[in-house]
Design an enzyme around this catalytic site. Sequence first.
Site, mmCIF file in Angstrom:
data_model
loop_
_atom_site.group_PDB
_atom_site.id
_atom_site.type_symbol
_atom_site.label_atom_id
_atom_site.label_comp_id
_atom_site.label_asym_id
_atom_site.label_seq_id
_atom_site.Cartn_x
_atom_site.Cartn_y
_atom_site.Cartn_z
ATOM 1 C CG HIS A 1 54.430 35.110 31.310
ATOM 2 N ND1 HIS A 1 54.175 36.219 32.072
ATOM 3 C CD2 HIS A 1 53.222 34.678 30.865
ATOM 4 C CE1 HIS A 1 52.875 36.428 32.103
ATOM 5 N NE2 HIS A 1 52.274 35.511 31.371
ATOM 6 C CG ASP B 1 48.888 30.531 25.740
ATOM 7 O OD1 ASP B 1 47.754 30.237 26.153
ATOM 8 O OD2 ASP B 1 49.258 31.692 25.511
#
Length: 428
Positions: free
Chosen positions: A307, A364
């Site tokens: 991320h 996700d």
Amino acid sequence: MARTAELIIDGKSYTFPIVEGTENEIGIDISDLRDKTGAITLDFGYKNTGATKSAITFLDGDLGILRYRGYSIEELAEKSTFLEVAYLLIFGELPQTDHLEKFTSDIKNHTMVHEDVKKILDGFPSSSHPMGVLASLFCAQTAFYPESLDPNRSAEGVYLSIVRSLAKMPTFAAWAHKNAVGHPVNYPDNSLNYSARFLKMMFGLPAENYEVDPVVADALDKLLILHADHEQNCSTSTVRIVGSSKASIYSSIAAGINALWGPLHGGANQEVITMLEAIKQDGGDVEKWINKAKDKNSGFRLMGFGHRVYKNFDPRAKIIKKAADDVLGKLGVHDPVLDIAMKLEEIALRDPYFIERKLYPNVDFYSGIIYRALGIPVDMFTVMFAIGRLPGWIAQWKELRENKEPIGRPRQIYTGQKEREYIPLTKR
Ligand code: ACO
């Protein structure tokens, strides 16, 4: 004394104020850098660039903290409904009972879309990805509500656009799915709450024959809360930059939907399931795929890992992992890709490549597994993300407008040809 930062260019010193946020994060205010020095900053991917001051969402990527308007994501996911969270994000406070009732009823009043939307939908082949259809239908609202194009709209007018956006999103999303499967669309059932209404429009064949399972509706509501905002990510920055040109709320959000679609952003949830399926088909050798992700020449990345801002566990991933276990248990679903996902996580988190780069599962990684257990097709995963992210986009668009922020317009360092003589075609 006010804190400042000093910049020395070619021996000459310049001073810039330091801006401090409520959580003590600091930024160097370089608004007059170019005027003072003639230089600009260069920051590919805006990795170190603050584009705005915002009071909506706080996240600390090193500590794995995420808060909406000061409330922890863990608490909101456990105790709130999606519409309460939407209200909080957009208007700044958790709603009182009467505020929530009015907000919910205003939304219910606008869930229907103009019948002509069906004609637009009919123009899309069933091979269309639902994200493209969703973005188009959303943008088409500018045609049905041309008053939304007025940059000086009254507060009441803006409220109406906000309510319409939230109200019609599940209808557009469900219809985008119906288009993909070639089924007739269902109309919204306003006796249901937000998530259940969407599920009935999406799965009903026809809607009257579909009974919403509360376990499924609750799980979806929680997922939507977890996705509701994430400060200045790619799609939100897109919404803000499009909104900064005073484009309408509908076109700004349509731009956000398009930005979200990419596999490095919201599209990753779809890619994760594709990847887990591929690993399963390949015999389930997780180590082999980890090695492939580490090999820069393979062009393969572990989807759902890493991320831009979290250099620790994405707090949303922790909640979703637990929710995936709960939901699959309650629904009595055993999904072998969940086992692969857990093994992948376990091995990656022990591997120096992932440790050194601080790559952890992101939001996700497990969301697709829940979506699958809820019966949502893979092509619709990113659409689910968009439904969840909508309140965040709206809140950020509204904040930008209220702060009267200037048009977003970055600079560049030009690396092309210097001026040269034009040679006519006959002489080239
Ligand atoms: N698998 C393998 N290696 C990775 C991964 C991954 N998923 N993510 C990052 N890396 C490596 C990079 O190769 C790079 O290695 P290097 O330093 O040796 O060159 C290093 O980690 C840093 O990666 P960057 O790409 O520079 O980090 P950036 O902040 O630009 O990218 C991103 C963040 C796009 C999320 C990235 O981690 C990625 O591609 N992840 C997979 C896609 C994904 O899951 N996206 C969803 C993000 S969450 C969301 O948007 C809702």
